[in-house]
Design a protein around this motif. Structure first.
Motif, PDB file in Angstrom:
ATOM      1  N   ASP A  11      -1.180  -6.237  -0.527  1.00  0.00           N
ATOM      2  CA  ASP A  11      -0.694  -7.568  -0.891  1.00  0.00           C
ATOM      3  C   ASP A  11       0.045  -7.574  -2.220  1.00  0.00           C
ATOM      4  O   ASP A  11       0.273  -8.620  -2.818  1.00  0.00           O
ATOM      5  CB  ASP A  11      -1.875  -8.552  -0.949  1.00  0.00           C
ATOM      6  CG  ASP A  11      -2.870  -8.207  -2.047  1.00  0.00           C
ATOM      7  OD1 ASP A  11      -2.816  -7.078  -2.571  1.00  0.00           O
ATOM      8  OD2 ASP A  11      -3.706  -9.076  -2.377  1.00  0.00           O
ATOM      9  N   HIS A  12       0.422  -6.403  -2.715  1.00  0.00           N
ATOM     10  CA  HIS A  12       1.072  -6.270  -4.020  1.00  0.00           C
ATOM     11  C   HIS A  12       2.031  -5.089  -3.927  1.00  0.00           C
ATOM     12  O   HIS A  12       1.760  -4.114  -3.222  1.00  0.00           O
ATOM     13  CB  HIS A  12      -0.011  -6.010  -5.081  1.00  0.00           C
ATOM     14  CG  HIS A  12       0.467  -6.132  -6.496  1.00  0.00           C
ATOM     15  ND1 HIS A  12       1.235  -5.181  -7.111  1.00  0.00           N
ATOM     16  CD2 HIS A  12       0.255  -7.100  -7.435  1.00  0.00           C
ATOM     17  CE1 HIS A  12       1.479  -5.546  -8.364  1.00  0.00           C
ATOM     18  NE2 HIS A  12       0.908  -6.708  -8.579  1.00  0.00           N
ATOM     19  N   ALA A  15       0.534  -1.807  -4.511  1.00  0.00           N
ATOM     20  CA  ALA A  15      -0.313  -1.330  -3.414  1.00  0.00           C
ATOM     21  C   ALA A  15       0.526  -0.621  -2.358  1.00  0.00           C
ATOM     22  O   ALA A  15       0.070   0.351  -1.727  1.00  0.00           O
ATOM     23  CB  ALA A  15      -1.077  -2.490  -2.786  1.00  0.00           C
ATOM     24  N   VAL A  16       1.758  -1.079  -2.160  1.00  0.00           N
ATOM     25  CA  VAL A  16       2.650  -0.399  -1.220  1.00  0.00           C
ATOM     26  C   VAL A  16       2.920   1.021  -1.700  1.00  0.00           C
ATOM     27  O   VAL A  16       2.905   1.980  -0.918  1.00  0.00           O
ATOM     28  CB  VAL A  16       3.972  -1.190  -1.071  1.00  0.00           C
ATOM     29  CG1 VAL A  16       4.979  -0.397  -0.245  1.00  0.00           C
ATOM     30  CG2 VAL A  16       3.705  -2.542  -0.414  1.00  0.00           C
ATOM     31  N   VAL A  17       3.143   1.178  -3.014  1.00  0.00           N
ATOM     32  CA  VAL A  17       3.348   2.518  -3.565  1.00  0.00           C
ATOM     33  C   VAL A  17       2.080   3.346  -3.372  1.00  0.00           C
ATOM     34  O   VAL A  17       2.125   4.489  -2.899  1.00  0.00           O
ATOM     35  CB  VAL A  17       3.708   2.458  -5.064  1.00  0.00           C
ATOM     36  CG1 VAL A  17       3.972   3.867  -5.600  1.00  0.00           C
ATOM     37  CG2 VAL A  17       4.916   1.582  -5.299  1.00  0.00           C
ATOM     38  N   TYR A  18       0.939   2.787  -3.750  1.00  0.00           N
ATOM     39  CA  TYR A  18      -0.349   3.495  -3.730  1.00  0.00           C
ATOM     40  C   TYR A  18      -0.646   4.060  -2.344  1.00  0.00           C
ATOM     41  O   TYR A  18      -1.053   5.222  -2.208  1.00  0.00           O
ATOM     42  CB  TYR A  18      -1.445   2.533  -4.164  1.00  0.00           C
ATOM     43  CG  TYR A  18      -2.828   3.126  -4.304  1.00  0.00           C
ATOM     44  CD1 TYR A  18      -3.359   3.396  -5.558  1.00  0.00           C
ATOM     45  CD2 TYR A  18      -3.632   3.377  -3.195  1.00  0.00           C
ATOM     46  CE1 TYR A  18      -4.639   3.920  -5.703  1.00  0.00           C
ATOM     47  CE2 TYR A  18      -4.901   3.908  -3.323  1.00  0.00           C
ATOM     48  CZ  TYR A  18      -5.405   4.172  -4.581  1.00  0.00           C
ATOM     49  OH  TYR A  18      -6.673   4.695  -4.726  1.00  0.00           O
ATOM     50  N   PHE A  19      -0.457   3.248  -1.308  1.00  0.00           N
ATOM     51  CA  PHE A  19      -0.856   3.676   0.026  1.00  0.00           C
ATOM     52  C   PHE A  19       0.259   4.383   0.810  1.00  0.00           C
ATOM     53  O   PHE A  19      -0.014   5.304   1.572  1.00  0.00           O
ATOM     54  CB  PHE A  19      -1.356   2.474   0.836  1.00  0.00           C
ATOM     55  CG  PHE A  19      -2.651   1.903   0.337  1.00  0.00           C
ATOM     56  CD1 PHE A  19      -3.830   2.624   0.452  1.00  0.00           C
ATOM     57  CD2 PHE A  19      -2.700   0.652  -0.251  1.00  0.00           C
ATOM     58  CE1 PHE A  19      -5.038   2.108  -0.020  1.00  0.00           C
ATOM     59  CE2 PHE A  19      -3.898   0.125  -0.718  1.00  0.00           C
ATOM     60  CZ  PHE A  19      -5.068   0.848  -0.607  1.00  0.00           C
ATOM     61  N   LEU A  38      -1.588  -4.236   6.573  1.00  0.00           N
ATOM     62  CA  LEU A  38      -1.323  -5.664   6.511  1.00  0.00           C
ATOM     63  C   LEU A  38      -0.606  -5.958   5.193  1.00  0.00           C
ATOM     64  O   LEU A  38      -1.120  -5.641   4.115  1.00  0.00           O
ATOM     65  CB  LEU A  38      -2.611  -6.473   6.596  1.00  0.00           C
ATOM     66  CG  LEU A  38      -3.321  -6.448   7.941  1.00  0.00           C
ATOM     67  CD1 LEU A  38      -4.280  -5.257   8.021  1.00  0.00           C
ATOM     68  CD2 LEU A  38      -4.094  -7.742   8.171  1.00  0.00           C
ATOM     69  N   THR A  39       0.597  -6.555   5.298  1.00  0.00           N
ATOM     70  CA  THR A  39       1.382  -6.811   4.102  1.00  0.00           C
ATOM     71  C   THR A  39       2.132  -8.130   4.262  1.00  0.00           C
ATOM     72  O   THR A  39       1.956  -8.836   5.261  1.00  0.00           O
ATOM     73  CB  THR A  39       2.341  -5.634   3.826  1.00  0.00           C
ATOM     74  OG1 THR A  39       2.902  -5.770   2.517  1.00  0.00           O
ATOM     75  CG2 THR A  39       3.439  -5.550   4.867  1.00  0.00           C
ATOM     76  N   ASP A  40       2.940  -8.468   3.276  1.00  0.00           N
ATOM     77  CA  ASP A  40       3.693  -9.716   3.296  1.00  0.00           C
ATOM     78  C   ASP A  40       4.448  -9.870   4.620  1.00  0.00           C
ATOM     79  O   ASP A  40       5.162  -8.969   5.056  1.00  0.00           O
ATOM     80  CB  ASP A  40       4.685  -9.717   2.128  1.00  0.00           C
ATOM     81  CG  ASP A  40       5.473 -11.001   2.049  1.00  0.00           C
ATOM     82  OD1 ASP A  40       6.530 -11.082   2.716  1.00  0.00           O
ATOM     83  OD2 ASP A  40       5.043 -11.930   1.349  1.00  0.00           O
ATOM     84  N   SER A 164      -6.613  -3.523  -1.980  1.00  0.00           N
ATOM     85  CA  SER A 164      -6.260  -3.034  -3.309  1.00  0.00           C
ATOM     86  C   SER A 164      -6.958  -3.799  -4.423  1.00  0.00           C
ATOM     87  O   SER A 164      -6.738  -3.509  -5.601  1.00  0.00           O
ATOM     88  CB  SER A 164      -4.742  -3.086  -3.507  1.00  0.00           C
ATOM     89  OG  SER A 164      -4.254  -4.396  -3.290  1.00  0.00           O
ATOM     90  N   THR A 165      -7.773  -4.768  -4.063  1.00  0.00           N
ATOM     91  CA  THR A 165      -8.728  -5.379  -4.992  1.00  0.00           C
ATOM     92  C   THR A 165      -9.998  -5.682  -4.202  1.00  0.00           C
ATOM     93  O   THR A 165      -9.950  -5.768  -2.970  1.00  0.00           O
ATOM     94  CB  THR A 165      -8.221  -6.699  -5.623  1.00  0.00           C
ATOM     95  OG1 THR A 165      -8.493  -7.798  -4.719  1.00  0.00           O
ATOM     96  CG2 THR A 165      -6.744  -6.642  -5.949  1.00  0.00           C
TER      97      THR A 165
END
Length: 476
Positions: A11-12, A15-19, A38-40, A164-165
Motif C-alpha cells: 500500500d506504499h 513496499a512495491v520496491v521492498y517486495f 494487493l496494491t493501489d 508492510s505495516t
C-alpha cells in the motif's frame, strides 16, 4: 496438489520496491508458493505489466472502500483509536518522536479535539505504562472489521497475509479480516524509523521481520511483541545498493543533470517538511555554493521530498520557492522524485538509479536526519545533518512547527549522532565548517559509517531479500 498462497499488501511505493524489486518475490515463487499482491487499484494493470510472471497475481487493495469505511463508520472513535495506537506504545523505549506528534495534535486538532486532549493525554499515559491496557486497545479495535476482502479470501484461500505495516495504515482492515478467519499474518518493517515512530498494531499480527537487533528491541519493548516471533532479516530494499545494481557512472550522472565535473558535488535531500521548513537549509547551502565560500569550487543538487507535491499545501509553496532559488543562483540544480502513480504517489522505486547515483557521487551528502543517512553511509559518503531553525517555524496560523534543533533526541536521530556517522550543523557557519571539513578530509568518519550500517541493517552482503523471503516461507 494445490500450491499454497501468500497475500502481500503493498500500500506504499516503498513496499512495491521492498517486495517486487528485490529477491523477496523471486525467492517466494521459487519456494513453491503463489503470491497475490494487493496494491493501489489504479496501478493493478501497470504492476502486472511490469512485474507479471507465473505465480504472481495482482489485485486491487480497495483503498477507496477502506477509506470510506473509516470516514463513515464511527469515524471519530476510529480516528482516536488510531491515534492512541500511535501514541500508546510502552515507555520502555525512547518516545521523543511520538511526543512531537502529540504536541502537533494538541496544536492542530479541531476545537472539539482540543476539549478531548486532556483525556487523550491521560489515556496515552495509561497505555505507555500498562501492557494490559495496550492489549485491551488492540482487542477493542477488532469491532471495526468491515469484510472488504471477503471474496478475495474465499477465492484464493491464503495461508499467510503479509503487510508492510502491522496495521498502522488502512492495511489494518485486511489484517483484521485475516485474523478473524484464522489466517496467519506477518508484517515486514520497511521503514528505518517505523518501530520507534509508530507503535501498537492496528490488528492482531502474528509475526514480524525487521532490519536489525535494534528494531527487534523496539518492537519487543515498545510494542509488546514476543521475541521469538520477530525475525531479523535485514532490509531487502538496500540489497541493490550493496550490489551497486542501480548505480550510474559519475560521467553519466553528471551529464544527466548538467553538472560540472570540475566542481565538487553537494547533494541535499529534503526531509521533515511536516514539522519545519527545509528552505533555510537549502538557501544556506545554495549561497555557500553560489558565493564560492567553500574551500573548493562546488555545486548543489537538491532533491525535493514527496510531501512537496501535496496540492495546495505549505510544502508545495516551499517547492515553488526552491525552484525559484535554483533559477536565480549559479551552480544550483534540482531533482524531483518520480511518482509511481495512484495513491502510492512520490514514494516509489521509479528512481532508485537516481537516488543511488546521487548518494554515490556526492562529495558531501546533506539532509535532516533522513533515512537517507543510512543509505548514504552504505555508499560510504560523508554526511551532514543540516538543522537550521526558522524563527516561528512555518509562521502559519494553526500549523504546528517544531524546531529542527529539538529533534536530535528522536530515536533514529540519536543513533546517528551517537554512532559518529556524520556531523550536525545548526546554522550556516556550522554548515560551512562541516562541508569544508569533509571536502578536505573525505575519508573522515569512514569506520564509524561502516559500524553504523552494520548495526542498522545487519546484512551487508545483498542477502536480505532472500533471507526475508525464506522466513516468510517458513510461516506458510
Amino acid at each position: 496438489m494445490t500450491k499454497k498462497r501468500i497475500f502481500i499488501s503493498a500500500d506504499h511505493g516503498l513496499a512495491v520496491v521492498y517486495f517486487l524489486q528485490t529477491d523477496v518475490l523471486p525467492t517466494l515463487l521459487q519456494g513453491g508458493v503463489e503470491v497475490v499482491l494487493l496494491t493501489d487499484d489504479g496501478l493493478v494493470e501497470q504492476i502486472q505489466r511490469r512485474f507479471g510472471q507465473p505465480g504472481l497475481t495482482v489485485e486491487g487493495l480497495r483503498l477507496r472502500q477502506a477509506r470510506h469505511y473509516f470516514e463513515n463508520h464511527d469515524h471519530s472513535l476510529q480516528y482516536w483509536l488510531h491515534f492512541l495506537r500511535w501514541m500508546g506504545g510502552s515507555r520502555r523505549i525512547n518516545t521523543n518522536a511520538m511526543d512531537g506528534h502529540l504536541r502537533q495534535m494538541q496544536h492542530e486538532t479541531s476545537r472539539r479535539g482540543k476539549l478531548l486532549m486532556p483525556f487523550i493525554r491521560a489515556a496515552t499515559a495509561l497505555l505507555r505504562n500498562s501492557a494490559p491496557a495496550r492489549r485491551a486497545l488492540i482487542g477493542l479495535q477488532m469491532r471495526y472489521t468491515p469484510q472488504i476482502y471477503r471474496d478475495l479470501f474465499e477465492k484464493y484461500q491464503p495461508s499467510l497475509v503479509v503487510a508492510s505495516t502491522p496495521g498502522w495504515r488502512l492495511d489494518r482492515y485486511l489484517l483484521r479480516e485475516a485474523a478473524q478467519r484464522g489466517v496467519r499474518t506477518a508484517t515486514a518493517i520497511i521503514g528505518w524509523d517505523n518501530p520507534s515512530s509508530y507503535r501498537l498494531p492496528g490488528a492482531p499480527v502474528d509475526y514480524a521481520t525487521c532490519w536489525s537487533e535494534i528494531q527487534k528491541e523496539e518492537l519487543v519493548l515498545g510494542s509488546d511483541w514476543q521475541p521469538e516471533r520477530v525475525n531479523i532479516g535485514g532490509i531487502p530494499t538496500y540489497d541493490g545498493y550493496f550490489r551497486k545494481q542501480w548505480q550510474m557512472s559519475r560521467e553519466e550522472y553528471f551529464a544527466l543533470h548538467g553538472l560540472d565535473p570540475q566542481r565538487k558535488l553537494l547533494a541535499y535531500a529534503s526531509s521533515f517538511v511536516t514539522f519545519a521548513p527545509n528552505y533555510p537549509n537549502i538557501e544556506a547551502l545554495a549561497r555557500l555554493v553560489a558565493e564560492e565560500r567553500l574551500v573548493q569550487p562546488a555545486q548543489l543538487l537538491i532533491r525535493l521530498h514527496p510531501n512537496h507535491f501535496i496540492p495546495g499545501s505549505l510544502y508545495e509553496k516551499e517547492a515553488y520557492r526552491v525552484r525559484q532559488l535554483v533559477r536565480e543562483l549559479p551552480h544550483v540544480h534540482l531533482v524531483e522524485p518520480v511518482p509511481l502513480g495512484g495513491e502510492l504517489g512520490y514514494y516509489s522505486g521509479e528512481d532508485m538509479p537516481e537516488k543511488s547515483s546521487m548518494m554515490a557521487h556526492a562529495d558531501v551528502f546533506l539532509t535532516v536526519y533522513s533515512t537517507m543517512v543510512v543509505e548514504t553511509a552504505i555508499h560510504d559518503r560523508p554526511i551532514v545533518s543540516v538543522c537550521i531553525d526558522t524563527p516561528g517555524g512555518w509562521n502559519t496560523p494553526g500549523k504546528f512547527s517544531l524546531a529542527l534543533s529539538e529533534i536530535a533526541e528522536w530515536p533514529t536521530h540519536l543513533r546517528f549522532r551517537q554512532a559518529g556517522a556524520g556531523r550536525v550543523a545548526l546554522n550556516a557557519d556550522q554548515v560551512c565548517e562541516a562541508v569544508n571539513f569533509y571536502l578536505t578530509q573525505p575519508n573522515a568518519d569512514r569506520e564509524a559509517r561502516r559500524r553504523f550500517v552494520e548495526r542498522e541493517v545487519t546484512f551487508t552482503d545483498g542477502s536480505a531479500g532472500r533471507r526475508t523471503a525464506e522466513y516468510l516461507l517458513s510461516l506458510v
